[in-house]
Design a protein around this motif. Sequence first.
Motif, short mmCIF file in Angstrom:
data_model
loop_
_atom_site.label_atom_id
_atom_site.label_comp_id
_atom_site.label_asym_id
_atom_site.label_seq_id
_atom_site.Cartn_x
_atom_site.Cartn_y
_atom_site.Cartn_z
N GLN A 1 0.83 -1.20 0.00
CA GLN A 1 0.00 0.00 0.00
C GLN A 1 0.86 1.26 0.00
OE1 GLN A 1 -3.17 -0.17 -0.52
NE2 GLN A 1 -3.62 1.99 -0.38
N LYS A 2 1.96 1.24 0.73
CA LYS A 2 2.87 2.38 0.78
C LYS A 2 3.44 2.65 -0.62
CE LYS A 2 5.69 2.22 4.18
NZ LYS A 2 6.83 1.91 5.06
N LEU A 3 3.84 1.61 -1.31
CA LEU A 3 4.37 1.72 -2.67
C LEU A 3 3.29 2.25 -3.63
CD1 LEU A 3 7.00 1.09 -4.23
CD2 LEU A 3 6.03 -1.15 -4.73
N ALA A 4 2.07 1.78 -3.45
CA ALA A 4 0.97 2.21 -4.31
C ALA A 4 0.67 3.70 -4.15
CB ALA A 4 -0.29 1.38 -4.00
N ILE A 5 0.59 4.15 -2.92
CA ILE A 5 0.25 5.56 -2.66
C ILE A 5 1.33 6.49 -3.21
CG2 ILE A 5 -0.02 7.27 -0.81
CD1 ILE A 5 -1.47 5.01 0.77
N GLU A 6 2.58 6.16 -3.00
CA GLU A 6 3.69 7.00 -3.46
C GLU A 6 3.76 7.11 -4.99
OE1 GLU A 6 5.83 8.94 -1.76
OE2 GLU A 6 4.66 8.42 0.00
N ASN A 7 3.18 6.13 -5.69
CA ASN A 7 3.31 6.09 -7.15
C ASN A 7 1.99 6.22 -7.89
OD1 ASN A 7 6.30 5.40 -7.69
ND2 ASN A 7 5.72 4.12 -5.97
N LYS A 8 0.94 6.67 -7.18
CA LYS A 8 -0.38 6.86 -7.78
C LYS A 8 -0.86 5.60 -8.49
CE LYS A 8 0.09 11.79 -8.13
NZ LYS A 8 0.11 12.97 -8.94
N LEU A 9 -0.72 4.49 -7.78
CA LEU A 9 -1.15 3.19 -8.28
C LEU A 9 -2.18 2.59 -7.34
CD1 LEU A 9 2.35 1.61 -9.02
CD2 LEU A 9 0.77 2.56 -10.71
N THR B 1 -6.54 -5.98 -1.16
CA THR B 1 -7.27 -5.17 -2.14
C THR B 1 -7.17 -3.72 -1.71
OG1 THR B 1 -8.85 -6.96 -2.48
CG2 THR B 1 -9.48 -4.82 -3.29
N ASP B 2 -6.72 -2.89 -2.61
CA ASP B 2 -6.57 -1.47 -2.34
C ASP B 2 -7.95 -0.83 -2.19
OD1 ASP B 2 -6.09 1.40 -2.67
OD2 ASP B 2 -4.12 0.85 -3.44
N SER B 3 -8.14 -0.05 -1.15
CA SER B 3 -9.43 0.60 -0.91
C SER B 3 -9.77 1.63 -1.97
CB SER B 3 -9.45 1.25 0.47
OG SER B 3 -8.45 2.25 0.54
N ARG B 4 -8.77 2.06 -2.74
CA ARG B 4 -8.99 3.05 -3.80
C ARG B 4 -9.19 2.38 -5.15
NH1 ARG B 4 -3.75 5.69 -4.04
NH2 ARG B 4 -3.14 3.54 -3.87
N LEU B 5 -9.65 1.15 -5.14
CA LEU B 5 -9.68 0.27 -6.31
C LEU B 5 -10.26 0.88 -7.57
CD1 LEU B 5 -9.19 -2.50 -7.51
CD2 LEU B 5 -11.37 -3.23 -6.59
N TYR B 6 -11.39 1.52 -7.50
CA TYR B 6 -12.04 1.97 -8.73
C TYR B 6 -11.90 3.47 -9.00
CZ TYR B 6 -13.72 -2.74 -9.04
OH TYR B 6 -13.78 -4.10 -9.14
N ARG B 7 -10.85 4.08 -8.49
CA ARG B 7 -10.59 5.49 -8.82
C ARG B 7 -10.03 5.58 -10.22
NH1 ARG B 7 -7.63 8.81 -4.35
NH2 ARG B 7 -7.05 9.90 -6.26
N GLU B 8 -10.63 6.41 -11.04
CA GLU B 8 -10.25 6.50 -12.45
C GLU B 8 -8.92 7.22 -12.67
OE1 GLU B 8 -13.41 7.91 -14.89
OE2 GLU B 8 -14.83 6.47 -14.07
#
Length: 107
Positions: free
Chosen positions: A25-33, A50-57
């Motif tokens: 999750q840390k890697l995802a947030i830092e890289n807009k993933l 599962t990322d809680s931001r799953l369906y953000r366009e």
Amino acid sequence: TNYAAYEDELDDEGVNYPVKIPDVQKLAIENKLVINVFGWEYEKLDILHTDSRLYREDLTIVNLLWYNEHFMWIKSMSALLYKQTDQTAGGKHSCLRCLHHFGSERT
């Protein structure tokens, strides 16, 4: 390795290697993933993260398979889930939060 050209593409500051599932999750947030992690056990795909931001366009979705202590990129979820999909019901689209299959992307 083949990945040397991509070493500087991700911001991995503060991420310890080898990367563990809780650090994804840390890697995802830092890289807009949006990074989702799945496991494979008993011929079935299971959800590990599962990322809680799953369906953000505005974010890119990356699905990874955690197998034998390694992450692998899932190029096509539908191909991976083909045998789990009820083909007679037209279940061609899978929800990444629950892995249920649907006949269309929007339910």
